[in-house]
Write a protein that holds these residues in place. Structure first.
Motif, PDB file in Angstrom:
ATOM      1  N   UNK A  88       0.799  -1.218   0.000  1.00  0.00           N
ATOM      2  CA  UNK A  88       0.000   0.000   0.000  1.00  0.00           C
ATOM      3  C   UNK A  88       0.830   1.267   0.000  1.00  0.00           C
ATOM      4  N   UNK A  89       0.175   2.351  -0.316  1.00  0.00           N
ATOM      5  CA  UNK A  89       0.776   3.681  -0.343  1.00  0.00           C
ATOM      6  C   UNK A  89      -0.192   4.641   0.353  1.00  0.00           C
ATOM      7  N   UNK A  90       0.303   5.351   1.373  1.00  0.00           N
ATOM      8  CA  UNK A  90      -0.554   6.260   2.141  1.00  0.00           C
ATOM      9  C   UNK A  90       0.077   7.645   2.199  1.00  0.00           C
ATOM     10  N   UNK A  91      -0.782   8.655   2.368  1.00  0.00           N
ATOM     11  CA  UNK A  91      -0.333  10.033   2.542  1.00  0.00           C
ATOM     12  C   UNK A  91      -0.912  10.562   3.859  1.00  0.00           C
ATOM     13  N   UNK A  92      -0.227  10.284   4.968  1.00  0.00           N
ATOM     14  CA  UNK A  92      -0.734  10.765   6.262  1.00  0.00           C
ATOM     15  C   UNK A  92      -0.776  12.289   6.317  1.00  0.00           C
ATOM     16  N   UNK A  93      -1.608  12.814   7.213  1.00  0.00           N
ATOM     17  CA  UNK A  93      -1.639  14.260   7.412  1.00  0.00           C
ATOM     18  C   UNK A  93      -0.328  14.744   8.022  1.00  0.00           C
ATOM     19  N   UNK A  94       0.315  13.889   8.810  1.00  0.00           N
ATOM     20  CA  UNK A  94       1.621  14.206   9.396  1.00  0.00           C
ATOM     21  C   UNK A  94       2.275  12.904   9.835  1.00  0.00           C
ATOM     22  N   UNK A  95       3.600  12.936   9.914  1.00  0.00           N
ATOM     23  CA  UNK A  95       4.335  11.805  10.492  1.00  0.00           C
ATOM     24  C   UNK A  95       5.420  12.349  11.404  1.00  0.00           C
ATOM     25  N   UNK A  96       5.653  11.647  12.489  1.00  0.00           N
ATOM     26  CA  UNK A  96       6.728  11.989  13.411  1.00  0.00           C
ATOM     27  C   UNK A  96       7.888  11.047  13.124  1.00  0.00           C
ATOM     28  N   UNK A  97       9.061  11.629  12.838  1.00  0.00           N
ATOM     29  CA  UNK A  97      10.231  10.825  12.483  1.00  0.00           C
ATOM     30  C   UNK A  97      11.486  11.627  12.797  1.00  0.00           C
ATOM     31  N   UNK A  98      12.608  10.934  12.986  1.00  0.00           N
ATOM     32  CA  UNK A  98      13.859  11.665  13.194  1.00  0.00           C
ATOM     33  C   UNK A  98      14.172  12.575  12.008  1.00  0.00           C
ATOM     34  N   UNK A  99      14.748  13.720  12.321  1.00  0.00           N
ATOM     35  CA  UNK A  99      15.103  14.675  11.282  1.00  0.00           C
ATOM     36  C   UNK A  99      16.013  14.013  10.246  1.00  0.00           C
ATOM     37  N   UNK A 100      15.739  14.269   8.981  1.00  0.00           N
ATOM     38  CA  UNK A 100      16.536  13.712   7.902  1.00  0.00           C
ATOM     39  C   UNK A 100      16.101  12.338   7.433  1.00  0.00           C
ATOM     40  N   UNK A 101      15.018  11.813   8.006  1.00  0.00           N
ATOM     41  CA  UNK A 101      14.578  10.457   7.688  1.00  0.00           C
ATOM     42  C   UNK A 101      14.228  10.250   6.225  1.00  0.00           C
ATOM     43  N   UNK A 102      13.805  11.291   5.537  1.00  0.00           N
ATOM     44  CA  UNK A 102      13.289  11.115   4.181  1.00  0.00           C
ATOM     45  C   UNK A 102      14.218  11.674   3.102  1.00  0.00           C
ATOM     46  N   UNK A 103      15.419  12.075   3.506  1.00  0.00           N
ATOM     47  CA  UNK A 103      16.387  12.594   2.546  1.00  0.00           C
ATOM     48  C   UNK A 103      16.738  11.511   1.529  1.00  0.00           C
ATOM     49  N   UNK A 104      16.708  11.890   0.263  1.00  0.00           N
ATOM     50  CA  UNK A 104      17.093  10.970  -0.793  1.00  0.00           C
ATOM     51  C   UNK A 104      16.049   9.949  -1.184  1.00  0.00           C
ATOM     52  N   UNK A 105      14.893   9.972  -0.524  1.00  0.00           N
ATOM     53  CA  UNK A 105      13.831   9.026  -0.863  1.00  0.00           C
ATOM     54  C   UNK A 105      12.917   9.652  -1.913  1.00  0.00           C
ATOM     55  N   UNK A 106      12.231   8.811  -2.643  1.00  0.00           N
ATOM     56  CA  UNK A 106      11.358   9.270  -3.715  1.00  0.00           C
ATOM     57  C   UNK A 106       9.997   9.719  -3.215  1.00  0.00           C
ATOM     58  N   UNK A 107       8.991   9.623  -4.089  1.00  0.00           N
ATOM     59  CA  UNK A 107       7.630  10.042  -3.753  1.00  0.00           C
ATOM     60  C   UNK A 107       7.011   9.199  -2.644  1.00  0.00           C
ATOM     61  N   UNK A 108       7.442   7.949  -2.520  1.00  0.00           N
ATOM     62  CA  UNK A 108       6.875   7.023  -1.535  1.00  0.00           C
ATOM     63  C   UNK A 108       8.006   6.489  -0.663  1.00  0.00           C
TER      64      UNK A 108
END
Length: 201
Positions: A88-108
């Motif tokens: 599955x693929x979801x678009x939450x209203x917000x996510x809590x994660x360590x800073x920098x967690x999504x660097x270099x990742x694509x749309x999903x």
């Protein structure tokens, strides 16, 4: 039948790759709609209203006052991979994660670093199935430690915890707007939900 309607009518048989292409096309052409692929079907996530936005701002402020890390990523544009079985693929209203967690990742992005997913209910016909049923199942299966549901229809806040790898969460604690809710470590904050009474119809 429009191109989009034709694709959506085949929701039960499209692949994740087809969904991702469809989502890019739709979100580029129609900026008031976001698409998700949960429980094997394409779902529409409408744009937020002002009160919805204020609730997310309030939650960001609560998280910022408690700690600088992790960070509450908000806006609903971040897509995460959920559901092992159906991819599955979801678009939450917000996510809590360590800073920098999504660097270099694509749309999903991989959900592995997400500590908490957040949804605020919308006033649409799909919110019951999407936010109260499908999202807890998908986020739990993805191993996200917490799911926070701010439910404007019921004037409640529910914290789901102890994810089940087969889907869903083993525990849920619900408070009414106006009560306090403690989010345990690693979130480690207590929410005073009194202000949420101002953001319901």
């Amino acid at each position: 039948m429009t191109v989009m309607a034709a694709h959506v009518s085949r929701a039960s048989v499209i692949s994740v790759e087809e969904f991702e292409k469809l989502a890019v096309f739709v979100e580029k052409e129609i900026d008031t709609v976001r698409l998700e692929f949960i429980n094997g079907r394409v779902g529409f996530k409408g744009m937020t209203d002002g009160n919805h936005t204020e609730i997310i701002r309030w939650l960001q402020k609560q998280c910022m006052q408690s700690s600088t890390d992790p960070w509450l990523y908000a806006g609903g544009d971040l897509g995460i991979e959920v559901e092992t079985y159906r991819k599955g693929r979801a678009k939450p209203d917000a996510v809590l994660a360590p800073e920098g967690s999504f660097a270099g990742q694509g749309d999903w992005a991989d959900a592995g670093s997400v500590l908490m997913a957040v949804e605020v209910t919308s006033y649409d016909s799909d919110t019951d199935r999407r936010d109260r049923k499908e999202k807890p199942a998908a986020y739990g299966e993805a191993g996200i430690p917490f799911y926070l549901l701010i439910d404007r229809d019921h004037a409640t806040v529910t914290l789901y915890s102890d994810p089940d790898p087969e889907g869903g969460y083993r525990n849920a604690r619900t408070v009414r707007f106006g009560d306090k809710l403690t989010l345990p470590d690693p979130v480690g904050i207590t929410l005073d939900t009194e202000i949420l009474k101002n953001y319901v119809r």
